[in-house]
Each structure stands twice: as C-alpha cells, then as structure tokens.
Write a protein that holds these residues in place. Structure first.
Motif, PDB file in Angstrom:
ATOM      1  N   PRO A   1       0.821  -1.232   0.000  1.00 40.55           N
ATOM      2  CA  PRO A   1       0.000   0.000   0.000  1.00 40.55           C
ATOM      3  C   PRO A   1       0.850   1.275   0.000  1.00 40.55           C
ATOM      4  CG  PRO A   1      -0.914  -1.595   1.524  1.00 40.55           C
ATOM      5  CD  PRO A   1       0.414  -2.142   1.080  1.00 40.55           C
ATOM      6  N   GLY A   2       1.929   1.285   0.762  1.00 38.61           N
ATOM      7  CA  GLY A   2       2.805   2.449   0.787  1.00 38.61           C
ATOM      8  C   GLY A   2       3.512   2.657  -0.535  1.00 38.61           C
TER       9      GLY A   2
ATOM     10  N   TYR B   1       7.728   3.184   3.152  1.00 40.60           N
ATOM     11  CA  TYR B   1       6.607   2.425   2.619  1.00 40.60           C
ATOM     12  C   TYR B   1       5.826   1.739   3.732  1.00 40.60           C
ATOM     13  CZ  TYR B   1       9.315   2.947  -1.710  1.00 40.60           C
ATOM     14  OH  TYR B   1      10.022   3.451  -2.766  1.00 40.60           O
TER      15      TYR B   1
ATOM     16  N   SER C   1       2.059   2.517   4.960  1.00 42.55           N
ATOM     17  CA  SER C   1       1.117   1.398   4.919  1.00 42.55           C
ATOM     18  C   SER C   1       0.407   1.232   6.261  1.00 42.55           C
ATOM     19  CB  SER C   1       1.835   0.096   4.555  1.00 42.55           C
ATOM     20  OG  SER C   1       2.349   0.153   3.248  1.00 42.55           O
TER      21      SER C   1
ATOM     22  N   PRO D   1      -4.872   2.674  -1.839  1.00 40.52           N
ATOM     23  CA  PRO D   1      -3.600   3.403  -1.815  1.00 40.52           C
ATOM     24  C   PRO D   1      -3.387   4.290  -3.040  1.00 40.52           C
ATOM     25  CG  PRO D   1      -3.268   1.161  -1.088  1.00 40.52           C
ATOM     26  CD  PRO D   1      -4.682   1.243  -1.578  1.00 40.52           C
TER      27      PRO D   1
END
Length: 199
Positions: free
Chosen positions: A19-20, A45, A49, A85
C-alpha cells in the motif's frame, strides 16, 4: 532466498509494504516521477502502509476479521491493497500541486520542508502556457512561448528546455516578432529564466 519466498513473508510484504509503495508511486507522478530504491524507501513504505491500514480499518474491519481471497473478499482485498492506496497517492499528489496543507500550515505559522526538491521542478511541475526569456551564461537571450508542445526536463542530471516558438525582440517596448522556429537549450547553459503570463 527460501526464507524470503515463504508465504508468510510474502503476505507480510503485500500487507505492510505494497500500500505504501502504490501510494507513493502515484504521488511521485505529481512531483518528478522519481521514487527511492526499494531498499532505501522500505521504512517509509511500511510507515505509510501502517497509517493507511489504521485509517481504513474502521471502514473495512470485516475484511481484517475474516481474511480470505475468495469471491467478494478477493475484490475487497484488491481494493484495500491497490485501489485505496492509489486514491490516497492521488490525493497526496494533488495536495502538493495545490499547496493545501502548505497554506494551512503557513496560516498556523508552521514552516515545513517543501516536498518538491527544486525550484525547477516546482515551476515546471504545473507549468501553464506563458512567455519566457531565457538568458544563457554567455549572455545570449532567447525570447519565446512555452506552450503545450514545449518541454522542460524533470531529470535532475539534465535540466534542458525546449521552447516551441522563438521570437525576435529589439527592445524599447516593440512587439515580439515570430521567427517560425523553436530552440532546444542544453543543460548547464541557462543562467536565468523570466516568465510572463499568457495574455
């Protein structure tokens, strides 16, 4: 190598890094398109996330409670790990372009480091059509029009510029005369750029 490819390691990476990575990749498209290498950026990241999961958990607690990759759960997890994201990254990038948080923090008398690395990237990141005068290091001046067919490099090592329409200007408030040519100015040759809004 076998330890890296264990199912639990892959699941951990997908949940707490992907997601990050997705959010910052989309955000980077509003800046210069550059992202740090995975090894250097992994901490960022993972932190993003975790923040994302904490924010989304109240709205998607059922997915976290009963993890599954079947049926609607697969679509839900895809949305949680990629679509959500991407939307977050779009919002973060738009925020940088519009300067919303910067204006709010300035109003609160809080100064922060600007997320755009250079004045060049900031000026040309959202460049509207305009008139320009480029002064080179040898004193040469190029007068031109920056339109949709002009180009300004976003590569840190190659700050060149292509001006689609070049004009002659004799000074003394005389009008600019089109030359029906364009010009490419190489990296390292530019001393300054002056802009005028399109009228």
């Amino acid at each position: 190598m076998d330890g890296i490819l264990k199912p639990e390691t892959i699941i951990f990476f997908v949940l707490f890094a992907v997601p990050g990575i997705v959010a910052l990749y989309v955000r980077a498209q509003f800046l210069t398109g550059r992202m740090p290498p995975l090894g250097e950026g992994i901490v960022g990241y993972v932190i993003l996330s975790l923040i994302y999961h904490a924010a989304i958990f109240p709205f998607a607690s059922s997915f976290y409670a009963t993890p599954s990759v079947r049926g609607w759960y697969a679509a839900g997890w895809f949305s949680l790990l990629f679509l959500g994201p991407a939307i977050l990254g779009f919002a973060l990038g738009l925020n940088i372009r519009k300067g919303w948080s910067k204006k709010l923090l300035s109003y609160l008398k809080i100064n922060t480091i600007h997320p755009v690395n250079s004045a060049w990237d900031w000026r040309f990141g959202d460049c509207k059509e305009c008139w320009v005068m480029a002064v080179l290091k040898d004193g040469t001046k190029w007068y031109g029009y920056l339109g949709t067919d002009s180009f300004m490099s976003s590569d840190v090592a190659e700050r060149d510029i292509f001006i689609q329409h070049v004009y002659d200007y004799e000074g003394n408030d005389k009008p600019w005369t089109p030359k029906n040519t364009s010009v490419w100015i190489a990296h390292g040759e530019i001393q300054s750029l002056e802009f005028w809004p399109r009228q």
